[in-house]
Design a protein around this motif. Structure first.
Motif, PDB file in Angstrom:
ATOM      1  N   CYS A 160       0.822  -1.211   0.000  1.00  0.00           N
ATOM      2  CA  CYS A 160       0.000   0.000   0.000  1.00  0.00           C
ATOM      3  C   CYS A 160       0.861   1.268   0.000  1.00  0.00           C
ATOM      4  O   CYS A 160       0.505   2.276  -0.629  1.00  0.00           O
ATOM      5  N   ALA A 197      -5.657   2.223   4.462  1.00  0.00           N
ATOM      6  CA  ALA A 197      -5.935   3.540   3.867  1.00  0.00           C
ATOM      7  C   ALA A 197      -5.485   4.665   4.800  1.00  0.00           C
ATOM      8  O   ALA A 197      -4.847   5.635   4.368  1.00  0.00           O
ATOM      9  N   HIS A 232      -5.129   4.799  -1.887  1.00  0.00           N
ATOM     10  CA  HIS A 232      -6.513   4.684  -2.346  1.00  0.00           C
ATOM     11  C   HIS A 232      -6.872   3.198  -2.364  1.00  0.00           C
ATOM     12  O   HIS A 232      -6.341   2.430  -3.159  1.00  0.00           O
ATOM     13  N   MET A 233      -7.773   2.791  -1.473  1.00  0.00           N
ATOM     14  CA  MET A 233      -8.181   1.394  -1.360  1.00  0.00           C
ATOM     15  C   MET A 233      -9.549   1.235  -2.016  1.00  0.00           C
ATOM     16  O   MET A 233     -10.553   1.761  -1.534  1.00  0.00           O
ATOM     17  N   GLN A 243     -15.204   6.647   5.032  1.00  0.00           N
ATOM     18  CA  GLN A 243     -15.281   7.634   3.963  1.00  0.00           C
ATOM     19  C   GLN A 243     -15.640   9.015   4.513  1.00  0.00           C
ATOM     20  O   GLN A 243     -15.095  10.030   4.064  1.00  0.00           O
ATOM     21  N   LEU A 276     -11.149   9.190   4.365  1.00  0.00           N
ATOM     22  CA  LEU A 276     -10.200   8.176   3.902  1.00  0.00           C
ATOM     23  C   LEU A 276     -10.474   7.822   2.438  1.00  0.00           C
ATOM     24  O   LEU A 276     -11.633   7.759   2.014  1.00  0.00           O
ATOM     25  N   ILE A 316     -11.302   5.642   0.103  1.00  0.00           N
ATOM     26  CA  ILE A 316     -11.876   4.314  -0.079  1.00  0.00           C
ATOM     27  C   ILE A 316     -13.041   4.412  -1.056  1.00  0.00           C
ATOM     28  O   ILE A 316     -13.900   5.282  -0.916  1.00  0.00           O
TER      29      ILE A 316
END
Length: 529
Positions: free
Chosen positions: A221, A257, A263-264, A288, A292, A294
Motif C-alpha cells: 500500500c 488507507a 486509495h483502497m 469515507q 479516507l 476508499i
C-alpha cells in the motif's frame, strides 16, 4: 451521399457547433475530409453535465465534438429517436479480456473493460499481446500482486492466466506463508516493474493468499501511495463470524488507507461481505466520512464465481463460517453441485482452475437477502462492476476463439453477459430505486472518476461532453434487458441498438460488426528504465 452534399452538411454542423460551443476548439477536431458521425434525436443522458434531454451528439476523429440540438447531418447519421444515448459503460472488474468476452460485454453496453482486481503480470508484454491481436473494447489492467507473490515465493515466473493461477495453487507457500524480507522485496520489485510498464494500479487478491502478513501488505500500500495509484482489493476474509471475519478484513483495509494514504478500492462489495453487508457498510461509510480514500463497487447478483482451488473453499469450517453448505458451490461447465468437503477437495486437486459458482444470497426467495444486495449495489457513490469471468467450453478450457455467436457449450457466470443491463432493467426501470441519470452515473462516470487521478486516459471517459472520447451506448430503455441465466449463460443482452467505441460503430441496429477491432489501451504512462 455526394461529396458536395457531405461537405455542405458538415459545414452546417460546424457553423451550428461554433455558435453553441465556440468555433476554435471544434475546428481543430474537424478533419479535412469532413468525415463525421452524428447521433441524432435521442434522449441524451450525461451524468457529468446533468443533461437528460433530447438532443444530438456529434463525433469527429474519435472524440465528441459537440452535444446540442439541430446539429444536422454528417457522413454517417444514427437516428436515435426514442432511444437513450449515454456514455459507454466502464467495467472496472472484468477477467475475460478476450475477443469473445468483449463481444458479450458489448451487448451489455460496455465500451471499456478493465481487469483491476486481479490484474496481469508481466504488464508490458500483456499490453503488447492485446495490441497485436486487436481488441473489440477498450482494455487495460492493473499489476498482479498474487503473481508477484507466486514469483517471489515459489520461483515460478509463469505469466498470469486462469490456468496458471489454478496450477499455482498446488504450491501453497504463496497462499499460506508470511513472506520473508527478501520475498517482500521480490514482490515489491515485480509490482514496481508492472506499474512502470503502465499498470493502472495494484490488484490485491488478498483472499487467495490469506497468509500474507500485514507488514507486506502495508509495504504494498505504501508503494501504491508513492506511485499515486489505487489498490483494487479482494479483502482477506469473508466469513460471517470471528476470527477472520469480513468485518476484520474491512477494518484492516480501512487501516491500510489511514496509515499509508493509499486509495483502497473494494472489489465486489456484495460478495466480499456475504450476509454481513449491513455491518460492513456502516464501517466503510464512517471511514469515507472521515476522508479516507476508499471506493467501492458491486455487481447485481447474489451468486459469485471463482476458481475451484480458492483457499476459502478448503476451510474445515466452511459451512459454519459462511452459512452455506457445500452444495452452494456449483461447477460452471456442467452445473454439478458438490456434496461434502472430501468431494470438493478431490476436485480441487484434479481440476484447480475450473470455474465454479458460489450461491451466497438467495435473492429470489429471501427478502432480507434482497435488502442486503441492495445495500451494496445502491451504495452511495459506488460503481457497478461485473467481475465478468472468462468463457470456458465443456472441456474446461478458456475459449478465446472468433466464433459469433459463442459456441453452444461456452459457459460463464451470467454477469459476464448481463451485469449492466440487469442493473438498469431491475434497479432503474422496474424498481425505480434510482433515476436513469444516476444509474448511468454508477455504470459510467463513477468508474471513470475512481481512476481519473491516477490514469489520465480515464478523464476523457464516462461522459458525453465536448472533447470526451466517443465511447457511446445507444439503447432502447423499455427493452433493455439481461438474458443470460444460470442455465443459459451465453445469451447476449437485449436492447443495445448501437455501440460506438473510440468513434467507430461496433454495433449498428443491434448487429455486431465481427470484423471491428476499435478497442484502444487504457494505460498509465510508461516509465522508461
Amino acid at each position: 451521399m455526394r461529396a458536395g452534399t457531405v461537405r455542405d452538411t458538415a459545414a452546417l454542423i460546424l457553423r451550428r457547433c461554433r455558435r453553441a460551443f465556440g468555433g476554435a476548439w471544434l475546428s481543430a477536431f474537424w478533419s479535412d475530409d469532413m468525415s463525421g458521425l452524428v447521433i441524432s434525436g435521442g434522449r441524451v443522458v450525461d451524468p457529468a453535465s446533468g443533461m437528460d434531454a433530447v438532443g444530438d451528439v456529434a463525433v469527429v476523429d474519435g472524440k465528441i465534438a459537440a452535444v446540442g440540438t439541430g446539429l444536422g447531418g454528417a457522413e454517417r447519421v444514427i437516428d436515435a429517436t426514442g432511444l437513450v444515448v449515454a456514455p459507454g459503460f466502464i467495467d472496472l472488474h472484468a477477467h475475460g479480456q478476450s475477443i469473445p468476452a468483449d463481444r458479450m460485454q458489448a451487448f451489455d453496453g460496455v465500451t471499456t473493460t478493465l481487469d483491476l482486481e486481479a490484474g496481469v503480470l508481466p504488464v508490458g508484454s500483456w499490453y503488447e499481446r492485446q495490441a497485436r491481436k486487436g481488441r473489440v473494447l477498450n482494455y487495460g489492467a492493473a499489476t498482479n500482486w498474487a503473481f508477484a507473490r507466486i514469483g517471489a515465493m515459489t520461483g515460478s515466473n509463469a505469466e498470469s492466466s486462469l490456468e496458471a493461477f489454478g496450477n499455482a495453487m498446488r504450491d501453497r507457500r504463496w497462499i499460506d506463508n508470511v513472506a520473508t524480507d527478501a520475498e517482500v522485496s521480490g514482490v515489491l520489485e515485480r509490482l514496481t516493474r508492472g506499474l512502470n510498464e503502465g499498470g493502472i494500479g495494484i490488484g490485491i487478491l488478498n483472499a487467495y493468499a490469506p497468509g500474507a502478513g500485514v507488514q507486506e501488505l502495508t509495504a504494498v500500500c505504501q508503494l501504491a501511495a508513492a506511485k499515486d495509484v489505487p489498490t483494487f482489493t479482494h479483502v482477506a476474509f469473508m466469513s460471517r463470524i470471528d476470527p477472520e471475519s469480513a468485518v476484520e478484513a474491512y477494518i484492516r483495509l480501512i487501516g491500510y488507507a489511514g496509515a499509508t494514504g493509499a486509495h483502497m478500492h473494494i472489489c465486489h462489495f456484495n460478495s466480499s461481505s456475504k450476509t454481513d453487508i449491513e455491518r460492513c457498510r456502516v464501517l466503510i461509510a464512517k471511514a469515507q466520512a472521515q476522508g479516507l480514500p476508499i471506493t467501492v463497487e458491486a455487481y447485481p447478483y447474489g451468486t459469485g464465481s471463482t476458481v475451484l482451488a480458492a483457499a476459502f473453499f478448503s476451510d474445515p469450517q466452511f459451512v459454519e463460517r459462511n452459512g452455506t453448505g457445500y452444495d452452494s458451490v456449483q461447477r460452471v461447465t456442467d452445473g454439478y453441485r458438490f456434496h461434502d468437503r472430501e468431494e470438493l477437495l478431490k476436485a480441487q486437486a484434479e481440476e484447480p482452475s475450473s470455474l465454479v459458482l458460489w450461491h451466497i444470497l438467495d435473492t429470489d426467495n429471501n427478502a432480507h437477502h434482497r435488502d442486503l444486495l441492495d445495500m451494496s449495489v445502491l451504495y452511495p457513490g459506488g460503481a457497478i462492476a461485473s467481475d465478468a469471468m472468462p468463457w470456458t467450453t465443456s472441456d474446461g478450457k478458456t475459449y478465446t476463439g472468433d466464433a459469433w455467436p459463442l459456441p453452444d457449450d461456452a459457459t460463464s457466470h451470467p454477469r459476464s453477459a448481463g451485469c449492466f443491463t440487469k442493473f438498469i432493467r431491475e434497479w432503474v426501470r422496474e424498481r425505480k430505486t434510482v433515476s436513469l441519470l444516476e444509474g448511468v452515473r454508477k455504470c459510467a462516470l463513477i468508474p471513470a472518476e475512481i481512476l481519473s487521478q491516477s490514469t489520465p486516459a480515464m478523464r476523457a471517459k464516462g461522459r458525453l461532453t465536448q472533447g470526451a472520447d466517443a465511447d457511446i451506448v445507444v439503447f432502447d430503455y423499455e427493452k433493455l434487458s439481461d438474458r443470460a441465466t444460470f442455465t443459459a449463460m451465453n445469451r447476449p443482452s437485449d436492447g443495445v441498438r448501437h455501440l460506438v467505441v473510440s468513434g467507430q460503430p461496433l454495433i449498428s441496429d443491434g448487429v455486431l460488426d465481427v470484423t471491428a477491432r476499435p478497442g484502444k489501451p487504457v494505460r498509465r504512462p510508461v516509465v522508461e528504465s
